[in-house]
Design a protein around this motif. Structure first.
Motif, short mmCIF file in Angstrom:
data_model
loop_
_atom_site.label_atom_id
_atom_site.label_comp_id
_atom_site.label_asym_id
_atom_site.label_seq_id
_atom_site.Cartn_x
_atom_site.Cartn_y
_atom_site.Cartn_z
N CYS A 97 33.28 49.42 15.79
CA CYS A 97 33.22 48.05 16.32
C CYS A 97 34.59 47.55 16.75
O CYS A 97 34.73 46.85 17.76
CB CYS A 97 32.61 47.11 15.29
N LEU A 98 35.62 47.93 16.01
CA LEU A 98 36.97 47.50 16.37
C LEU A 98 37.47 48.15 17.65
O LEU A 98 38.38 47.61 18.30
CB LEU A 98 37.93 47.81 15.21
N THR A 99 36.90 49.29 18.03
CA THR A 99 37.32 49.92 19.29
C THR A 99 37.00 49.02 20.49
O THR A 99 37.76 48.99 21.46
CB THR A 99 36.65 51.28 19.48
N TRP A 100 35.91 48.27 20.42
CA TRP A 100 35.58 47.36 21.52
C TRP A 100 36.56 46.20 21.57
O TRP A 100 36.91 45.73 22.66
CB TRP A 100 34.15 46.86 21.36
N VAL A 101 37.01 45.75 20.41
CA VAL A 101 38.04 44.71 20.38
C VAL A 101 39.33 45.23 20.99
O VAL A 101 39.99 44.55 21.79
CB VAL A 101 38.26 44.22 18.95
N ALA A 102 39.72 46.47 20.62
CA ALA A 102 40.94 47.06 21.17
C ALA A 102 40.83 47.23 22.68
O ALA A 102 41.80 46.97 23.43
CB ALA A 102 41.21 48.41 20.50
N ALA A 103 39.66 47.64 23.16
CA ALA A 103 39.47 47.78 24.61
C ALA A 103 39.59 46.44 25.31
O ALA A 103 40.19 46.33 26.39
CB ALA A 103 38.11 48.41 24.90
N ALA A 104 39.02 45.37 24.71
CA ALA A 104 39.11 44.05 25.31
C ALA A 104 40.56 43.57 25.36
O ALA A 104 41.00 42.98 26.36
CB ALA A 104 38.26 43.06 24.51
N VAL A 105 41.32 43.81 24.29
CA VAL A 105 42.73 43.41 24.27
C VAL A 105 43.50 44.15 25.36
O VAL A 105 44.33 43.58 26.08
CB VAL A 105 43.33 43.69 22.88
N THR A 106 43.24 45.44 25.51
CA THR A 106 43.94 46.22 26.54
C THR A 106 43.58 45.75 27.93
O THR A 106 44.45 45.66 28.81
CB THR A 106 43.59 47.71 26.39
N ARG A 107 42.30 45.47 28.17
CA ARG A 107 41.89 44.98 29.49
C ARG A 107 42.57 43.66 29.82
O ARG A 107 43.00 43.43 30.95
CB ARG A 107 40.37 44.77 29.51
N GLN A 108 42.69 42.76 28.82
CA GLN A 108 43.38 41.50 29.06
C GLN A 108 44.85 41.74 29.34
O GLN A 108 45.46 41.07 30.20
CB GLN A 108 43.22 40.58 27.85
N GLY A 109 45.46 42.71 28.65
CA GLY A 109 46.86 42.99 28.87
C GLY A 109 47.16 43.59 30.23
O GLY A 109 48.31 43.54 30.68
N ALA A 110 46.15 44.15 30.90
CA ALA A 110 46.37 44.79 32.19
C ALA A 110 46.30 43.83 33.37
O ALA A 110 46.54 44.25 34.51
CB ALA A 110 45.35 45.92 32.39
N VAL A 111 45.98 42.56 33.11
CA VAL A 111 45.87 41.59 34.20
C VAL A 111 46.57 40.31 33.78
O VAL A 111 46.56 39.93 32.60
CB VAL A 111 44.38 41.34 34.54
N VAL A 112 47.18 39.65 34.74
CA VAL A 112 47.96 38.44 34.43
C VAL A 112 47.03 37.26 34.12
O VAL A 112 47.28 36.48 33.20
CB VAL A 112 48.90 38.10 35.61
N GLU A 113 45.94 37.12 34.88
CA GLU A 113 45.02 36.01 34.68
C GLU A 113 44.39 36.06 33.29
O GLU A 113 44.17 37.15 32.74
CB GLU A 113 43.90 36.02 35.73
N ARG A 114 44.11 34.90 32.75
CA ARG A 114 43.46 34.84 31.44
C ARG A 114 41.95 35.00 31.63
O ARG A 114 41.30 34.21 32.31
CB ARG A 114 43.76 33.50 30.76
N LEU A 123 40.04 41.97 44.55
CA LEU A 123 39.62 43.35 44.37
C LEU A 123 40.81 44.30 44.29
O LEU A 123 40.82 45.22 43.46
CB LEU A 123 38.69 43.78 45.51
N ALA A 124 41.81 44.07 45.13
CA ALA A 124 42.98 44.96 45.12
C ALA A 124 43.70 44.90 43.78
O ALA A 124 44.08 45.93 43.21
CB ALA A 124 43.93 44.60 46.26
N ARG A 125 43.87 43.69 43.25
CA ARG A 125 44.55 43.55 41.98
C ARG A 125 43.66 44.00 40.82
O ARG A 125 44.16 44.49 39.80
CB ARG A 125 45.01 42.11 41.79
N SER A 126 42.34 43.82 40.94
CA SER A 126 41.44 44.33 39.91
C SER A 126 41.52 45.85 39.83
O SER A 126 41.54 46.43 38.74
CB SER A 126 40.01 43.89 40.20
N SER A 127 41.56 46.50 40.98
CA SER A 127 41.69 47.96 41.01
C SER A 127 43.02 48.39 40.43
O SER A 127 43.10 49.40 39.70
CB SER A 127 41.54 48.47 42.44
N ALA A 128 44.08 47.65 40.73
CA ALA A 128 45.39 47.97 40.18
C ALA A 128 45.41 47.81 38.66
O ALA A 128 45.98 48.63 37.95
CB ALA A 128 46.46 47.10 40.83
N ALA A 129 44.78 46.74 38.17
CA ALA A 129 44.70 46.53 36.72
C ALA A 129 43.89 47.63 36.05
O ALA A 129 44.22 48.09 34.95
CB ALA A 129 44.08 45.17 36.43
N LEU A 130 42.84 48.09 36.71
CA LEU A 130 42.04 49.18 36.17
C LEU A 130 42.85 50.46 36.08
O LEU A 130 42.80 51.18 35.08
CB LEU A 130 40.81 49.38 37.05
#
Length: 333
Positions: free
Chosen positions: A75-92, A133-140
């Motif tokens: 279950c904590l792996t999903w939390v870690a994935a969410a934290v990483t996804r937030q860290g990859a993009v500037v917008e909240r 989309l361009a920045r979403s792809s870059a964040a991905l």
């Protein structure tokens, strides 16, 4: 006063529409799409029903406190994935929807070729949240790069700290190293030639690289985002390896925790290029080989791998698919 006759309004031809604007009898596309994950779950479960049944049978002989801890680590792996996804993009990004999206993305990742399902879900989620989309792809791309670097760094650190934890020759025979290296070099050469030959493709790739570098600079200019990106990237594979260690303890696998962690990281790195849905089949085989190479008996190693995959893949698959369908229906993705 003179009465003036107003012109008749033109009537719209065609069948009458419902108050929502839909034609009667027409099924909305989103309602159909939200059922697709459930159909895929049924197909995958039928194809791997023997593995699923055997894995559930192994759980009956395990020590439940260790298994509950393994469920908690999963279950904590999903939390870690969410934290990483937030860290990859500037917008909240909205936290609750982000976490739900990671749970749904995990199910999509096991229904489509490795990485494709989760990437598509998260790309759609970021664009719906207003990220171009361009920045979403870059964040991905930044997320995938950080996760890859973190996994390889953890593996290298554990191999340096515990050099005898795993015989890598059993996982990657020496005879296979040469052909794999040749294939990798050939792929790089072919990709370079294609980029040189196709101008439009070269222009698109260069534009994407500029966007990715700009996104990386923006993220690392904010310490909170950089900490989330790299902290989550290291926590994600560490929690996955912890889950395998806990299942190994539950079933009495005679391998040290460091050996099991090294085996997991080495196996997942080895099968990273295998395009199977969620690594189904390839991950199991590589994990069994890695655990045996770490010193575990083949029968117990197989039982541990099957139980581990039930906890991390099969148990969350149906609720994850339901969550994915709900997010599609609610237009979150």
């Amino acid at each position: 006063m003179t009465a003036v006759q107003l012109p008749e309004l033109p009537t719209r031809s065609g069948p009458p529409r419902s108050p929502e604007g839909r034609l009667p009898g027409r099924v909305p596309v989103r309602r159909v799409l939200c059922l697709v994950p459930l159909a895929l779950v049924a197909v995958v479960a039928v194809r791997h029903r023997s593995v699923l049944a055997e894995g559930l049978g192994q759980l009956q002989h395990a020590e439940w406190p260790w298994l509950l801890a393994a469920v908690g680590a999963t279950c904590l792996t999903w939390v870690a994935a969410a934290v990483t996804r937030q860290g990859a993009v500037v917008e909240r990004l909205p936290r609750r929807r982000l976490l739900a999206t990671q749970f749904a993305a995990g199910a999509a990742n096991h229904l489509l070729p490795t990485g494709l399902g989760a990437s598509a879900v998260n790309l759609r989620f970021m664009t719906v949240c207003g990220v171009p989309l361009a920045r979403s792809s870059a964040a991905l791309a930044l997320y995938l790069l950080a996760e890859c670097v973190a996994r390889l760094t953890l593996l290298a650190a554990l191999l340096l700290a515990f050099p005898g934890a795993l015989r890598l020759g059993a996982l990657l025979p020496e005879a296979a190293a040469g052909p794999l290296l040749a294939v990798a070099v050939g792929a790089v050469v072919v990709a370079g030639l294609v980029l040189l030959a196709v101008r439009r493709l070269r222009t698109a790739v260069l534009a994407f690289l500029r966007a990715a570098l700009g996104e990386a600079r923006s993220v690392h200019a904010r310490p909170s985002r950089a900490l989330a990106l790299w902290g989550g990237s290291f926590a994600f594979p560490a929690l996955q390896a912890t889950g395998l260690v806990l299942v190994g303890q539950a079933l009495g696998l005679p391998v040290s925790p460091a050996g099991m962690a090294v085996a997991y990281l080495a196996a997942t790195v080895a099968v990273a290029l295998v395009p199977t849905p969620g690594g189904l089949g390839s991950v199991e085989a590589a994990l069994v080989v890695a655990l045996v190479a770490a010193g575990g008996p083949a029968a117990v190693a197989t039982a541990v791998v099957l139980a581990f995959r039930v906890i991390t893949v099969w148990l969350p698959l149906l609720p994850g698919a339901l969550t994915l369908g709900a997010l599609v229906r609610w237009k979150v993705i």
